[in-house]
Design an enzyme around this catalytic site. Structure first.
Site, PDB file in Angstrom:
ATOM      1  N   LYS A 263      72.310 -23.226  -6.046  1.00  0.00           N
ATOM      2  CA  LYS A 263      73.629 -22.700  -6.380  1.00  0.00           C
ATOM      3  C   LYS A 263      74.693 -23.641  -5.797  1.00  0.00           C
ATOM      4  CE  LYS A 263      77.191 -19.465  -5.127  1.00  0.00           C
ATOM      5  NZ  LYS A 263      78.144 -20.593  -5.158  1.00  0.00           N
ATOM      6  N   GLY A 316      77.840 -23.407   4.586  1.00  0.00           N
ATOM      7  CA  GLY A 316      78.948 -22.553   4.185  1.00  0.00           C
ATOM      8  C   GLY A 316      79.505 -21.816   5.384  1.00  0.00           C
ATOM      9  N   SER A 317      80.106 -20.693   5.133  1.00  0.00           N
ATOM     10  CA  SER A 317      80.788 -19.962   6.200  1.00  0.00           C
ATOM     11  C   SER A 317      79.801 -19.207   7.084  1.00  0.00           C
ATOM     12  CB  SER A 317      81.793 -18.976   5.604  1.00  0.00           C
ATOM     13  OG  SER A 317      81.147 -17.855   5.056  1.00  0.00           O
ATOM     14  N   THR A 318      80.224 -19.009   8.320  1.00  0.00           N
ATOM     15  CA  THR A 318      79.412 -18.244   9.269  1.00  0.00           C
ATOM     16  C   THR A 318      79.227 -16.807   8.787  1.00  0.00           C
ATOM     17  OG1 THR A 318      80.259 -19.609  11.078  1.00  0.00           O
ATOM     18  CG2 THR A 318      79.261 -17.502  11.682  1.00  0.00           C
ATOM     19  N   VAL A 320      79.145 -15.582   5.699  1.00  0.00           N
ATOM     20  CA  VAL A 320      78.163 -15.501   4.613  1.00  0.00           C
ATOM     21  C   VAL A 320      76.748 -15.711   5.149  1.00  0.00           C
ATOM     22  CG1 VAL A 320      77.356 -16.596   2.489  1.00  0.00           C
ATOM     23  CG2 VAL A 320      79.795 -16.168   2.822  1.00  0.00           C
ATOM     24  N   GLU A 346      73.942 -24.639   8.170  1.00  0.00           N
ATOM     25  CA  GLU A 346      75.079 -25.200   8.902  1.00  0.00           C
ATOM     26  C   GLU A 346      76.302 -24.395   8.505  1.00  0.00           C
ATOM     27  OE1 GLU A 346      78.395 -28.425   8.754  1.00  0.00           O
ATOM     28  OE2 GLU A 346      76.489 -29.227   8.021  1.00  0.00           O
ATOM     29  N   CYS A 380      83.333 -30.445   7.846  1.00  0.00           N
ATOM     30  CA  CYS A 380      82.706 -29.553   8.833  1.00  0.00           C
ATOM     31  C   CYS A 380      82.983 -30.057  10.241  1.00  0.00           C
ATOM     32  CB  CYS A 380      81.192 -29.498   8.622  1.00  0.00           C
ATOM     33  SG  CYS A 380      80.658 -29.330   6.914  1.00  0.00           S
ATOM     34  N   GLU A 479      88.297 -21.136  13.356  1.00  0.00           N
ATOM     35  CA  GLU A 479      88.173 -22.172  12.325  1.00  0.00           C
ATOM     36  C   GLU A 479      89.216 -21.950  11.241  1.00  0.00           C
ATOM     37  OE1 GLU A 479      84.585 -24.317   9.934  1.00  0.00           O
ATOM     38  OE2 GLU A 479      84.715 -22.145   9.729  1.00  0.00           O
TER      39      GLU A 479
END
Length: 599
Positions: A263, A316-318, A320, A346, A380, A479
């Protein structure tokens, strides 16, 4: 095909071998992919397949040379032409399952973020039926893919690297520049060099893994390790900010014999689709990697809840990632899976530059400007907080303010721009919200330079420096993922106390740097900040990790620290099996000590 490079137990001189010994050896090893040539050379083998009787060696990996696109150069001319062509085209991007293009009719748009009234491409989102078919087709493709010789698999990805280095270089750069808002240099180091490096080095890392074999064999037996693909499929969920991550997340498991449902991020569709087409041209068989754009929630519900879910490769985001971990945990408790899925992720970062009073102010300023504001702070690893001693602050602030005022914000295909737009409207609103929070709390933080926002043409946020009186102010700890650098100016005498503060302020631990001439100060910073960054730099900016040189990843809430760009990451995509073969017959069930005799 056994995915293993075994080592013969003994190395007898070839001139002492008798025909009968050779025949005996071949009988013993007839069930393995071992050739007579391997026996004579008495070395590790890697046969391409059963018919070639050869020992192959992967070509030496090397970092792709970066091009500079100087005025008047052929590279500059060709890239401009690719950009102009891409602005005119607006292709329609399908899902691809089993090598077949699928257009679901659920159509979304990818916009040019620096010119958001311009549609770069349209794309079809996968629905539950498409995703379920993708899983079934991938599992069918797995039967042949995991049994294909490593050399044959490796050839596909090495060819893809060469195609990207030549035939498709300008096209993938153009898609990255327009679609993801990168300047020419930022696109070159990402979609050009790093993407190619991942493909070349990962193949070499895989070869090194297969060479890892037991160091000892007892007399009369032979031990070896086989590195099997995971039992099921791997889901790859890639972000918008690096085309190279879009390349690495699905291909690294595939190199190790896995099948992948990929995806891509909705804001990086075109560059990722170009990459997928390159893999197809390089000979990737249908079904090995399924290309499935779509809504994150739907992807998670179908893929993560499937019985055959064997692994996740995620950036992606923490938030998610934590949700996926929770869902995975619940599914394990409910008996959904055959085994424990391999989860590699990550996530966020609140990366720092820490400056000692012995540092060179000019070096600090220039490195920090690049680390904070290249690619609009959307790496990142971007520097988003800095700790600067009072004695150096006047000089450093003078240099940085002057430089920020000089930075040109322009279209991503404007070759004179250092800076362009953030990725989308949601990001623009999020960053703007943080800047408004700063303005609402002048007692705790003030904007030194920048702070302007304009979304009339592109989603533009000026490069902004915030000076914080409170070292744990929101912009120092959270962040933001945009061009906002927060600075805390500390008393020179409080170096160690401020190091402790840096370590404790943020939940993340991705990248960080120490700037100092004093070696004792460098050692002290390394000790205090040992767990504050997975990639730690000394007198260098905290961005710019290179595949094969600085394996990348962080811990704490920054991810699982499985180090992309190294063999550590690829090891996550195999399940090892140890095999022992006995050559000597057992003549009794009794042990020597078993006797009625007393002495």
């Amino acid at each position: 095909m056994i995915l293993v490079r075994t080592t013969l137990r003994h190395k007898p001189p070839v001139h002492l071998l008798k025909p009968s010994a050779i025949i005996s050896f071949l009988k013993v090893t007839s069930t393995r992919n071992i050739t007579l040539s391997s026996f004579f050379h008495c070395n590790q083998y890697q046969s391409r397949n059963m018919s070639t009787n050869s020992r192959t060696t992967i070509p030496a990996a090397y970092n792709e040379p970066m091009r500079h696109f100087e005025p008047g150069s052929t590279d500059r001319k060709n890239l401009r032409a690719a950009l102009e062509q891409m602005r005119k085209e607006c292709p329609d991007v399908p899902c691809v399952v089993g090598g077949k293009e699928i257009r679901t009719g659920d159509i979304k748009q990818q916009l040019i973020c620096s010119d958001h009234k311009h549609v770069l491409c349209t794309f079809h989102q996968a629905n539950p039926e498409v995703l379920k078919n993708a899983i079934a087709d991938a599992l069918e493709a797995k039967k042949k893919w995991e049994n294909l010789s490593f050399a044959d698999r490796a050839a596909i990805f090495l060819k893809a690297a060469d195609l990207l280095a030549g035939k498709y270089r300008y096209k993938i750069l153009a898609a990255t520049m327009l679609g993801q808002g990168k300047t020419v240099w930022q696109a070159e180091i990402d979609a050009g060099a790093e993407t190619i490096d991942f493909l070349r080095f990962n193949v070499k890392f895989a070869e090194e893994i297969y060479e890892l074999q037991p160091p000892q064999n007892a007399k009369g037996s032979w031990n070896y390790s086989e590195y099997r693909a995971l039992e099921g499929f791997v889901a790859a969920i890639s972000p918008f900010n690096f085309t190279a991550i879009g390349a690495n997340l699905p291909t690294s498991p595939a190199i190790m014999g896995n099948v992948v449902v990929w995806k891509p991020a909705s804001t990086s569709i075109l560059s990722n689709y170009v990459l997928y087409q390159v893999l197809q041209e390089a000979g990737l068989p249908p079904g090995v990697i399924q290309f499935c754009p779509g809504a994150g929630r739907l992807i998670g519900d179908v893929l993560i809840n499937d019985h055959h879910f064997a692994g996740l490769h995620f950036t992606g985001s923490t938030e998610v990632f934590n949700g996926i971990l929770q869902k995975t945990s619940n599914n394990l408790a409910s008996g959904v899976y055959r085994g424990y899925p391999r989860i590699v992720g990550e996530t966020g970062g609140k990366d720092f530059h820490f400056v000692h009073s012995s540092a060179d102010p000019e070096q600090v300023a220039f490195h920090t400007l690049r680390a904070s504001f290249e690619y609009q702070g959307q790496k990142c690893s971007a520097c988003s907080r800095a700790y600067i001693p009072q004695s150096l602050w006047p000089k450093i602030s003078e240099i940085m303010v002057a430089a920020v005022k000089e930075m040109k914000i322009g279209q991503s295909d404007d070759f004179s721009a250092f800076f362009t737009s953030v990725i989308d409207q949601a990001s623009f609103k999020n960053i703007k919200g943080y800047l408004e929070h700063v303005k609402a709390h002048p007692d705790k933080a003030t904007i030194l330079v920048g702070g302007g926002c304009d979304d009339s043409v592109g989603w533009n946020v000026e490069p902004t420096i915030v000076v914080c009186k409170d070292p744990k102010f929101r912009t120092m700890a959270e962040e933001i993922f945009g061009p906002v650098l927060s600075i805390y100016v500390y008393p020179d005498a409080e170096f160690e106390a401020t190091l402790k503060l840096c370590d404790e302020t943020s939940p993340y631990a991705l990248t960080g740097s120490i700037f100092a001439r004093d070696r004792y100060a460098i050692e002290t910073a390394q000790r205090y900040l040992r767990n504050a960054a997975g990639n730690f730099y000394i007198n260098d900016k905290c961005t710019g990790a290179v595949v094969g040189q600085q394996p990348f990843g962080g811990a704490r809430m920054s991810g699982t620290n499985d180090k992309a760009g190294s063999s550590l990451n690829l090891l996550r995509w195999v399940s090892a099996r140890t095999v022992k073969e006995n050559f000597l017959p057992l003549t009794t069930w009794k042990y020597p000590y078993m006797s009625d005799e007393q002495f």
